[in-house]
Design a protein around this motif. Sequence first.
Motif, PDB file in Angstrom:
ATOM      1  N   PRO A  77      -3.213   3.604  -0.389  1.00  0.00           N
ATOM      2  CA  PRO A  77      -2.505   3.556  -1.679  1.00  0.00           C
ATOM      3  C   PRO A  77      -1.160   2.834  -1.598  1.00  0.00           C
ATOM      4  CG  PRO A  77      -3.513   5.699  -1.387  1.00  0.00           C
ATOM      5  CD  PRO A  77      -3.715   4.961  -0.102  1.00  0.00           C
ATOM      6  N   ARG A  78      -0.435   3.026  -0.506  1.00  0.00           N
ATOM      7  CA  ARG A  78       0.852   2.345  -0.363  1.00  0.00           C
ATOM      8  C   ARG A  78       0.666   0.833  -0.296  1.00  0.00           C
ATOM      9  NH1 ARG A  78       4.154   4.004   4.799  1.00  0.00           N
ATOM     10  NH2 ARG A  78       3.657   6.034   3.891  1.00  0.00           N
ATOM     11  N   GLN A  79      -0.329   0.382   0.444  1.00  0.00           N
ATOM     12  CA  GLN A  79      -0.601  -1.055   0.544  1.00  0.00           C
ATOM     13  C   GLN A  79      -1.056  -1.620  -0.795  1.00  0.00           C
ATOM     14  OE1 GLN A  79      -3.457  -0.710   3.745  1.00  0.00           O
ATOM     15  NE2 GLN A  79      -2.002  -1.472   5.266  1.00  0.00           N
ATOM     16  N   ILE A  80      -1.780  -0.827  -1.559  1.00  0.00           N
ATOM     17  CA  ILE A  80      -2.232  -1.272  -2.878  1.00  0.00           C
ATOM     18  C   ILE A  80      -1.038  -1.484  -3.799  1.00  0.00           C
ATOM     19  CG2 ILE A  80      -3.390  -0.467  -4.980  1.00  0.00           C
ATOM     20  CD1 ILE A  80      -5.573   0.658  -3.162  1.00  0.00           C
ATOM     21  N   ARG A  81      -0.069  -0.559  -3.764  1.00  0.00           N
ATOM     22  CA  ARG A  81       1.133  -0.722  -4.588  1.00  0.00           C
ATOM     23  C   ARG A  81       1.866  -2.004  -4.226  1.00  0.00           C
ATOM     24  NH1 ARG A  81       1.836   4.937  -3.763  1.00  0.00           N
ATOM     25  NH2 ARG A  81       3.339   4.545  -2.087  1.00  0.00           N
ATOM     26  N   ARG A  82       2.018  -2.234  -2.937  1.00  0.00           N
ATOM     27  CA  ARG A  82       2.757  -3.420  -2.503  1.00  0.00           C
ATOM     28  C   ARG A  82       2.017  -4.705  -2.872  1.00  0.00           C
ATOM     29  NH1 ARG A  82       4.502  -1.211   3.552  1.00  0.00           N
ATOM     30  NH2 ARG A  82       6.148   0.210   2.831  1.00  0.00           N
ATOM     31  N   SER A  83       0.703  -4.721  -2.667  1.00  0.00           N
ATOM     32  CA  SER A  83      -0.066  -5.925  -3.012  1.00  0.00           C
ATOM     33  C   SER A  83      -0.029  -6.186  -4.507  1.00  0.00           C
ATOM     34  CB  SER A  83      -1.505  -5.781  -2.525  1.00  0.00           C
ATOM     35  OG  SER A  83      -2.249  -4.889  -3.337  1.00  0.00           O
ATOM     36  N   ALA A  84      -0.065  -5.116  -5.306  1.00  0.00           N
ATOM     37  CA  ALA A  84      -0.019  -5.277  -6.760  1.00  0.00           C
ATOM     38  C   ALA A  84       1.305  -5.896  -7.206  1.00  0.00           C
ATOM     39  CB  ALA A  84      -0.228  -3.933  -7.447  1.00  0.00           C
ATOM     40  N   SER A 128      -3.198  -5.916 -11.523  1.00  0.00           N
ATOM     41  CA  SER A 128      -1.943  -5.640 -10.826  1.00  0.00           C
ATOM     42  C   SER A 128      -0.949  -4.936 -11.746  1.00  0.00           C
ATOM     43  CB  SER A 128      -1.350  -6.942 -10.286  1.00  0.00           C
ATOM     44  OG  SER A 128      -1.174  -7.896 -11.318  1.00  0.00           O
ATOM     45  N   PHE A 129      -0.916  -5.323 -13.002  1.00  0.00           N
ATOM     46  CA  PHE A 129      -0.017  -4.669 -13.961  1.00  0.00           C
ATOM     47  C   PHE A 129      -0.412  -3.209 -14.167  1.00  0.00           C
ATOM     48  CE2 PHE A 129       0.465  -3.351 -18.443  1.00  0.00           C
ATOM     49  CZ  PHE A 129       1.849  -3.236 -18.476  1.00  0.00           C
ATOM     50  N   ILE A 130      -1.700  -2.936 -14.275  1.00  0.00           N
ATOM     51  CA  ILE A 130      -2.166  -1.558 -14.473  1.00  0.00           C
ATOM     52  C   ILE A 130      -1.779  -0.684 -13.282  1.00  0.00           C
ATOM     53  CG2 ILE A 130      -4.232  -0.116 -14.595  1.00  0.00           C
ATOM     54  CD1 ILE A 130      -3.475  -1.416 -17.242  1.00  0.00           C
ATOM     55  N   VAL A 131      -1.887  -1.221 -12.065  1.00  0.00           N
ATOM     56  CA  VAL A 131      -1.524  -0.451 -10.870  1.00  0.00           C
ATOM     57  C   VAL A 131      -0.027  -0.162 -10.857  1.00  0.00           C
ATOM     58  CG1 VAL A 131      -1.348  -0.572  -8.354  1.00  0.00           C
ATOM     59  CG2 VAL A 131      -3.472  -1.224  -9.484  1.00  0.00           C
ATOM     60  N   ILE A 132       0.789  -1.160 -11.192  1.00  0.00           N
ATOM     61  CA  ILE A 132       2.235  -0.941 -11.226  1.00  0.00           C
ATOM     62  C   ILE A 132       2.597   0.078 -12.302  1.00  0.00           C
ATOM     63  CG2 ILE A 132       4.467  -2.038 -11.652  1.00  0.00           C
ATOM     64  CD1 ILE A 132       3.229  -4.637 -10.559  1.00  0.00           C
ATOM     65  N   TRP A 135       1.844   3.512 -11.058  1.00  0.00           N
ATOM     66  CA  TRP A 135       2.872   3.976 -10.124  1.00  0.00           C
ATOM     67  C   TRP A 135       4.116   4.445 -10.875  1.00  0.00           C
ATOM     68  CZ3 TRP A 135       7.540   1.190  -8.738  1.00  0.00           C
ATOM     69  CH2 TRP A 135       8.291   1.845  -7.753  1.00  0.00           C
ATOM     70  N   LEU A 136       4.538   3.689 -11.891  1.00  0.00           N
ATOM     71  CA  LEU A 136       5.720   4.069 -12.663  1.00  0.00           C
ATOM     72  C   LEU A 136       5.496   5.390 -13.409  1.00  0.00           C
ATOM     73  CD1 LEU A 136       6.768   0.565 -14.050  1.00  0.00           C
ATOM     74  CD2 LEU A 136       7.987   1.935 -12.349  1.00  0.00           C
ATOM     75  N   PHE A 137       4.317   5.566 -13.977  1.00  0.00           N
ATOM     76  CA  PHE A 137       4.025   6.823 -14.677  1.00  0.00           C
ATOM     77  C   PHE A 137       4.011   8.001 -13.708  1.00  0.00           C
ATOM     78  CE2 PHE A 137       1.699   4.237 -18.098  1.00  0.00           C
ATOM     79  CZ  PHE A 137       2.813   4.249 -18.924  1.00  0.00           C
ATOM     80  N   ALA A 297     -11.429   9.815  -9.605  1.00  0.00           N
ATOM     81  CA  ALA A 297      -9.984   9.784  -9.821  1.00  0.00           C
ATOM     82  C   ALA A 297      -9.465  11.176 -10.165  1.00  0.00           C
ATOM     83  CB  ALA A 297      -9.643   8.803 -10.940  1.00  0.00           C
ATOM     84  N   TYR A 298     -10.214  11.892 -10.983  1.00  0.00           N
ATOM     85  CA  TYR A 298      -9.804  13.234 -11.390  1.00  0.00           C
ATOM     86  C   TYR A 298      -9.766  14.184 -10.194  1.00  0.00           C
ATOM     87  CZ  TYR A 298      -9.774  17.691 -13.893  1.00  0.00           C
ATOM     88  OH  TYR A 298      -9.452  18.946 -14.340  1.00  0.00           O
ATOM     89  N   ALA A 299     -10.617  13.929  -9.206  1.00  0.00           N
ATOM     90  CA  ALA A 299     -10.702  14.831  -8.052  1.00  0.00           C
ATOM     91  C   ALA A 299      -9.575  14.624  -7.047  1.00  0.00           C
ATOM     92  CB  ALA A 299     -12.049  14.637  -7.349  1.00  0.00           C
ATOM     93  N   THR A 300      -8.910  13.457  -7.084  1.00  0.00           N
ATOM     94  CA  THR A 300      -7.848  13.206  -6.111  1.00  0.00           C
ATOM     95  C   THR A 300      -6.572  13.942  -6.497  1.00  0.00           C
ATOM     96  OG1 THR A 300      -6.602  11.483  -4.952  1.00  0.00           O
ATOM     97  CG2 THR A 300      -7.015  11.129  -7.278  1.00  0.00           C
ATOM     98  N   GLU A 301      -5.792  14.343  -5.485  1.00  0.00           N
ATOM     99  CA  GLU A 301      -4.573  15.113  -5.735  1.00  0.00           C
ATOM    100  C   GLU A 301      -3.327  14.234  -5.816  1.00  0.00           C
ATOM    101  OE1 GLU A 301      -4.080  18.461  -3.184  1.00  0.00           O
ATOM    102  OE2 GLU A 301      -6.231  18.832  -3.044  1.00  0.00           O
ATOM    103  N   ASP A 302      -3.445  12.984  -5.414  1.00  0.00           N
ATOM    104  CA  ASP A 302      -2.302  12.074  -5.471  1.00  0.00           C
ATOM    105  C   ASP A 302      -2.200  11.502  -6.882  1.00  0.00           C
ATOM    106  OD1 ASP A 302      -0.211  10.326  -4.638  1.00  0.00           O
ATOM    107  OD2 ASP A 302      -1.690   8.729  -4.440  1.00  0.00           O
ATOM    108  N   LEU A 303      -1.050  11.692  -7.523  1.00  0.00           N
ATOM    109  CA  LEU A 303      -0.886  11.252  -8.909  1.00  0.00           C
ATOM    110  C   LEU A 303      -1.061   9.748  -9.057  1.00  0.00           C
ATOM    111  CD1 LEU A 303       2.098  13.354 -10.333  1.00  0.00           C
ATOM    112  CD2 LEU A 303      -0.317  13.455 -10.990  1.00  0.00           C
ATOM    113  N   PHE A 304      -0.477   8.988  -8.149  1.00  0.00           N
ATOM    114  CA  PHE A 304      -0.605   7.531  -8.258  1.00  0.00           C
ATOM    115  C   PHE A 304      -2.059   7.103  -8.173  1.00  0.00           C
ATOM    116  CE2 PHE A 304      -1.246   3.681  -5.650  1.00  0.00           C
ATOM    117  CZ  PHE A 304      -0.939   2.744  -6.621  1.00  0.00           C
ATOM    118  N   SER A 305      -2.792   7.621  -7.195  1.00  0.00           N
ATOM    119  CA  SER A 305      -4.204   7.253  -7.043  1.00  0.00           C
ATOM    120  C   SER A 305      -5.005   7.653  -8.262  1.00  0.00           C
ATOM    121  CB  SER A 305      -4.791   7.921  -5.788  1.00  0.00           C
ATOM    122  OG  SER A 305      -4.139   7.464  -4.619  1.00  0.00           O
TER     123      SER A 305
END
Length: 382
Positions: A77-84, A128-132, A135-137, A297-305
């Motif tokens: 997830p961290r690499q995805i944020r950076r690539s986005a 990329s915009f949706i991922v950013i 992350w902001l939300f 997505a609903y099953a993951t506990e990380d908010l960003f993911s």
Amino acid sequence: MITREHRTPLSEWWWTVDRLLLAAIIALMLAGVILSLAASPPVATRIGLDPFHFFNRHILFLVPSIVVLIGVSFMSPRQIRRSALVVFALAVLLILATLAFGPEVKGAKRWITIVGVNIQASEAAKPSFIVIAAWLFSESIRKPGMPATSMAVVMLIMLVSLLILQPDFGQTMLILMAWGSLFFIAGMRMVWVAGLAGAAAGGLFLAYFMVPHVAGRIKRFMDPASGDTFQVDTAMEAFSNGGWYGLGPGEGIAKRSLPDSHTDFVFAVGAEEFGILLCLALLALFAFIVIRALSRAYATEDLFSRFAASGLAILFGVQAAINMAVNLHLIPAKGMTLPFISYGGSSMISLAYSVGMLLALTRMRPRTEVEAIDAHVARTYA
């Protein structure tokens, strides 16, 4: 052989990735190869190219798309944020370059040629915009004092403004719908959701009166006698001709006259040659991908993911729905590719990047990794 005992990056990926989701995406790609072979030769012949010109290029674009998809699905997830962030910055620069130097085609500047390759930068900007934004939300929930939501709104206004300048109202509406859905999923107040929906409706109202191109399409949709509806009428005839089982591979009639039979109206060509059953199968594949991704997505506990995977799934599903709705004359005509089915290099590679991130974000990860990610973010903004 990939086994659980041998801990390699490949085995880790194989046993954590959603293999059903991956299989559905690969099935869509294979369907795209078949429909490209069926729909593109008449278009290439009409404009004086080799009959298999578009088919060969479809395969050519498919190879790097698969590489991008698999490669991105290995990311954390961290690499995805950076690539986005990197992809979005490059996409914005390319959109600005397109507005300044791109050729004007049918009253719009959407493409720029770099090293002989035509690039539509808005395609890369969408995922990329949706991922950013996701992350902001997620940051706005973790740290209520951080103006993350305001930053997401500013980025939305910036991107939408650039797309309107092209103009590209189809991509604009797609991004607004995906962003609005993500805004709602993030738990924002309904008054904000209603306000944004009202602003979007107001923007469409203004576009109707200020942009002749938009007004013409809406008028032709409401009253077919008011203008040229050749492509939509031909597409509807294709559905009627195909029936349940189709006329057979290569026997279609619509593709001989449809200018965009290999892009915007490939769904209608598939209906005519392979029948409504194929259309229902494609619809089922798209629905499965979206629903499966949302459930993971609903099953993951990380908010960003959770937010990013949900936003990417909605973006993917809405784009497919718009294309199929145009083919069925359910909404005004709009140039929008059918994911992995329509011809288009920029679209295919950006979609591969999008679903690659989707596969990465929905991988099964141990709880400790999620906690480590949250702790890192907390330290960063402490």
